[in-house]
Design an enzyme around this catalytic site. Structure first.
Site, mmCIF file in Angstrom:
data_model
loop_
_atom_site.group_PDB
_atom_site.id
_atom_site.type_symbol
_atom_site.label_atom_id
_atom_site.label_comp_id
_atom_site.label_asym_id
_atom_site.label_seq_id
_atom_site.Cartn_x
_atom_site.Cartn_y
_atom_site.Cartn_z
ATOM 1 N N SER A 61 7.146 0.375 -33.288
ATOM 2 C CA SER A 61 7.292 -1.023 -34.376
ATOM 3 C C SER A 61 6.699 -2.136 -33.552
ATOM 4 C CB SER A 61 8.657 -0.815 -34.238
ATOM 5 O OG SER A 61 9.033 -1.949 -35.053
ATOM 6 N N ARG A 105 1.765 1.199 -46.246
ATOM 7 C CA ARG A 105 3.084 1.843 -45.670
ATOM 8 C C ARG A 105 4.242 1.725 -46.954
ATOM 9 N NH1 ARG A 105 6.224 -0.636 -40.521
ATOM 10 N NH2 ARG A 105 5.721 -2.502 -42.172
ATOM 11 N N ASP A 138 13.128 -6.006 -41.076
ATOM 12 C CA ASP A 138 13.806 -5.107 -41.596
ATOM 13 C C ASP A 138 13.455 -3.529 -41.030
ATOM 14 O OD1 ASP A 138 14.528 -6.718 -43.820
ATOM 15 O OD2 ASP A 138 13.062 -6.454 -44.933
ATOM 16 N N GLU A 139 12.247 -3.397 -40.447
ATOM 17 C CA GLU A 139 12.317 -2.087 -39.621
ATOM 18 C C GLU A 139 13.074 -2.028 -38.695
ATOM 19 O OE1 GLU A 139 7.805 -0.166 -39.094
ATOM 20 O OE2 GLU A 139 8.324 -1.794 -37.306
ATOM 21 N N LEU A 140 13.341 -3.025 -37.661
ATOM 22 C CA LEU A 140 14.297 -3.070 -36.617
ATOM 23 C C LEU A 140 15.578 -2.661 -37.143
ATOM 24 C CD1 LEU A 140 14.043 -3.503 -33.747
ATOM 25 C CD2 LEU A 140 14.830 -5.926 -34.065
#
Length: 833
Positions: A10, A46, A77-79
């Site tokens: 990430s 993605r 948001d990915e985290l």
């Protein structure tokens, strides 16, 4: 390749430095290690569902926290998804601070509300801080990105394979770096370390990782045994012949130019290894030979190009080991305290993985409060498995090396290297050879100029001594009141009764705390007793004294000796090398003139009743006399003819008022706190200028130049390196200095000025004149003192100016002086301060 997506990365895709440089290096290194790594170079290619699925399938997530990471909504948001998988799916998260710090991240968290007023700021902030607090890595100006990448990849490899030996991958990385730096030819590496440290495990992992890159590879376990059973040709045929498709006979010519990997594990004897390796003198370039051994010198004899020393587990790695089997089972408010106790075990074992795994098996399943007592018991009781593993190194020593090892255990652990060498030499050993052998086998190490031994090895040595088994008997004993009776009975047996057991004893450590004058032990039957240490573990009164001393005694260490002098029976200590009797009640040494030709060191420090040691003048080979704190000592004997004398310590001998008569070859004089008022040094640089070369040479030989008004001989002392006169309150004038001084201490004296001859001391490193309240000036020309690095002037309250200083000065102390400024040109020259 590992199954699934091993690592998910990430990062902020908008930061080109990370995307095109740092991340490409990480990706390449993962690929080289056959680890799959997934990341998207753009936020546009993605789909969130695909991203979440990729994270869920991963085993490790690498989160690269950079300057813009927290300001990217996609990253945040990915985290959140990474954090959820960490909580639900055992995903391991490794944060990496790249060009960024944890404190800067905390400040950014406070700004998120302003940037995203209507979003999940609280969740983002909590997750960022939670991930940032995990164990991770950080970039630094002090190291390159490539070093950071290697550290990260080693950590990730370890986390991907938690069933393997903890700490293996960082060490593998170091080994691979060593091999990469070797020239384009046959590579060779020795893996060295103490028993149980993980040499074989590391070699096995290296074999697994690297063997696929070679035409053929073999790992020969317990090489010495295998070589003895099969011989060099048999091992070649068994391990390489079929793999290379070679028909019998296997010859050197058939091996020529083949690219082969060979690992010889646990080698103890160099002959077999060198014989076997001689078959591989014409291997193809970048072939690899690895040898593991406890003996560093053996690896040198096998001519390996690099030697890798395996270190024990560090604190974090040990915590990981205990976490797997002990700590995770504990649910208690006292968990922090338990961890501290476990780390004491780590320190005791010096991180040795074998010992720590044995401790884990002993502690597994234990619950509070029994864990505390179990840890203490483990430190107090040496496991047979640990003992057997370490004793193999002891068994490989020669008889003289074994005796030196046991001597260090009994008497010399932590002592100054030079002193240990002198004592061993005086006892008939070849100390450099012996100590080097112990260092090469990992049984002792040299640090801070002292001979040191890890606690675990020390306890192994104690067990070897205490076991008294026939195969380990070297004649060393520990005695106390509980077993002193057996010695008495042995000595009282009829003359025709064999006394082999007592005759073989070479060293004794005797705790006399619970012995009385009635426990009279005669050591005359211990004909080989060379080393004797009498201690008192309690402070109660004692008056124990042996009836006689053995003829062969070399070392006598007796703390708190209770009598005023040696008994008349102590006539046969003519071989004594060291007399160490601190805190004794001695008033004098002995009656009569004992010619102790072998005596080299005498330590009587803090013997408050001692009034004279005139008997020492007959010890012509003495090298060191330590009388520190002998406050009633009124005079020092005439030692001018003792040409081997190098060190005299009379510090805090307040009754001494005259400079000791010592040879001109003396190296160290500690006279601090004495009542000395005058020094016998001539002004070496000026008073001898008018002398001819022949006269100056003659002075150097005789040390006698002229006589002062106080009838003291003026001496050059050309060998003197350390002179400590601190606290000599009656000392007001110093007319000159020995020319080769390296350390000079004049603190708390009454000197008013310092002779200009000081500036000719070209080798002086340290000058201490702190708290010289009468000192007003420093001599001109101190810039010529090119070796001076430390100058202490604090407390010289009348010192107002400094005119010049040497440019190599590193430390300058001026607290509580009257100095307010010094020339600006002076400051420009002090670049090393």
């Amino acid at each position: 390749m590992m199954d699934g997506n091993a690592v998910y990365v990430s990062f902020n895709r908008c930061e080109d430095t990370i995307r095109h440089s740092f991340l490409s290096h990480i990706s390449a290194e993962f690929h080289r290690r056959r680890i799959t790594c997934e990341y998207h170079v753009s936020d546009h290619d993605r789909v969130p569902e695909e991203r979440d699925a990729a994270i869920a399938k991963s085993k490790v997530s690498l989160v690269i926290l950079s300057e813009e990471y927290a300001f990217s909504k996609q990253c945040l948001d990915e985290l959140l998804n990474v954090s959820e998988c960490r909580a639900n799916n055992d995903l391991v998260v490794v944060p990496v601070f790249y060009g960024f710090t944890k404190s800067a991240l905390r400040k950014q968290c406070l700004k998120l509300k302003n940037k995203y007023p209507d979003d999940r700021v609280a969740d983002w902030r909590r997750t960022l801080l939670e991930i940032a607090d995990l164990p991770g890595h950080a970039s630094s100006l002090e190291r390159s990105d490539s070093e950071l990448v290697q550290e990260i990849v080693a950590d990730v490899r370890q986390k991907l394979d938690l069933t393997s030996m903890i700490g293996i991958y960082p060490r593998l990385m170091e080994i691979e770096n060593l091999l990469c730096k070797q020239p384009w030819s046959v590579h060779s590496l020795g893996i060295w370390g103490m028993g149980g440290i993980g040499k074989s495990t590391l070699a096995e992992e290296a074999f697994k990782q690297l063997s696929g890159d070679y035409e053929a590879a073999c790992f020969i376990k317990d090489f010495d045994i295998a070589f003895q059973e099969r011989g060099a040709y048999g091992l070649l045929e068994e391990h390489l012949g079929k793999k290379l498709g070679l028909k019998n006979p296997v010859t050197r010519e058939k091996l020529r130019h083949k690219r082969i990997m060979v690992v010889l594990d646990d080698v103890h004897k160099p002959v077999g290894a060198t014989t076997f390796l001689s078959w591989f003198d014409l291997l193809g370039p970048r072939s690899l030979i690895i040898i593991t051994s406890r003996d560093k010198q053996l690896l040198v004899q096998c001519r390996v190009k690099d030697i890798y020393e395996v270190q024990g587990l560090d604190e974090l790695e040990a915590q990981q080991l205990f976490s797997q089997r002990v700590i995770d089972e504990i649910n208690s408010p006292k968990l922090v305290e338990y961890k501290k106790n476990l780390l004491k075990l780590v320190e005791y074992a010096n991180g040795n993985p074998l010992a720590l795994r044995i401790y884990c098996s002993e502690l597994e399943g234990k619950k509070p409060p029994e864990l505390d007592s179990a840890v203490l018991e483990l430190k107090g009781h040496l496991s047979d498995k640990i003992f057997d593993a370490f004793k193999k190194s002891y068994d490989a020593l020669s008889d003289s090396e074994k005796e030196i090892f046991l001597l260090i255990v009994c008497f010399l652990r932590g002592e100054n290297v030079e002193y240990v060498m002198q004592l061993l030499s005086g006892c008939g050993f070849f100390p450099h050879v012996g100590i080097d052998a112990l260092v090469d086998k990992g049984l002792v190490f040299l640090s801070d100029n002292r001979v040191k031994m890890h606690d675990l090895i020390y306890d192994v040595g104690l067990k070897i001594i205490r076991d008294q088994r026939e195969e380990t008997e070297m004649g060393y004993r520990f005695l106390d009141a509980s077993n002193i009776q057996s010695i008495q009975e042995e000595n009282e047996e009829p003359k025709d009764t064999p006394k082999q057991e007592t005759e073989d004893i070479k060293a004794i450590t005797l705790d006399a705390s619970n012995l009385a004058s009635t426990d009279q032990v005669a050591f005359q039957h211990m004909y080989n007793l060379r080393y004797m240490k009498i201690i008192h573990s309690s402070e109660k009164n004692h008056d124990f004294c042996p009836q006689s001393m053995p003829l062969e005694l070399r070392l006598l260490h007796w703390e708190n000796y209770p009598f005023r002098s040696f008994p008349l029976d102590f006539d046969d200590i003519q071989h004594l090398v060291e007399l160490n009797m601190p805190y004794s009640n001695l008033k004098k040494l002995w009656e009569g003139n004992k010619s102790l030709e072998m005596l080299k060191r005498v330590t009587l420090r803090q013997s408050k009743q001692l009034e004279n040691v005139d008997e020492l003048r007959f010890s012509r080979n003495i090298e060191e006399i330590d009388l520190q704190g002998c406050s009633r000592l009124k005079r020092f004997p005439d030692m001018g003819q003792s040409q081997h004398l190098r060190v005299v310590n009379l510090s805090a001998c307040i009754e001494i008022n005259g400079f000791p008569n010592v040879p001109s070859s003396i190296k160290k004089l500690h006279l601090q706190g004495t009542n000395i008022r005058e020094l016998p040094f001539m002004n070496y640089s000026s008073e001898s200028k008018g002398l001819s070369d022949d006269q100056s040479h003659l002075e150097g030989l005789t040390s006698q130049v002229n006589v002062s008004s106080s009838n003291q001989i003026m001496v050059t002392f050309e060998s003197l390196e350390v002179l400590n006169l601190s606290g000599c309150l009656g000392l007001e004038v110093v007319k000159g200095f020995p020319p080769n001084l390296k350390e000079l201490y004049l603190a708390k004296t009454s000197i008013k000025e310092i002779s200009s001859s000081l500036c000719h001391l070209s080798q002086l490193v340290t000058l201490d004149v702190e708290d010289c309240k009468q000192l007003m000036d420093l001599p001109m020309g101190m810039s010529d003192m090119t070796s001076l690095t430390t100058l202490k002037l604090s407390g010289c309250s009348m010192l107002e100016k400094i005119q010049d200083l040497p440019e190599n000065l590193k430390e300058l102390y001026l607290t509580s002086t009257a100095v307010r400024e010094y020339p600006s040109s002076l400051g420009d020259n002090l670049s090393k301060l």
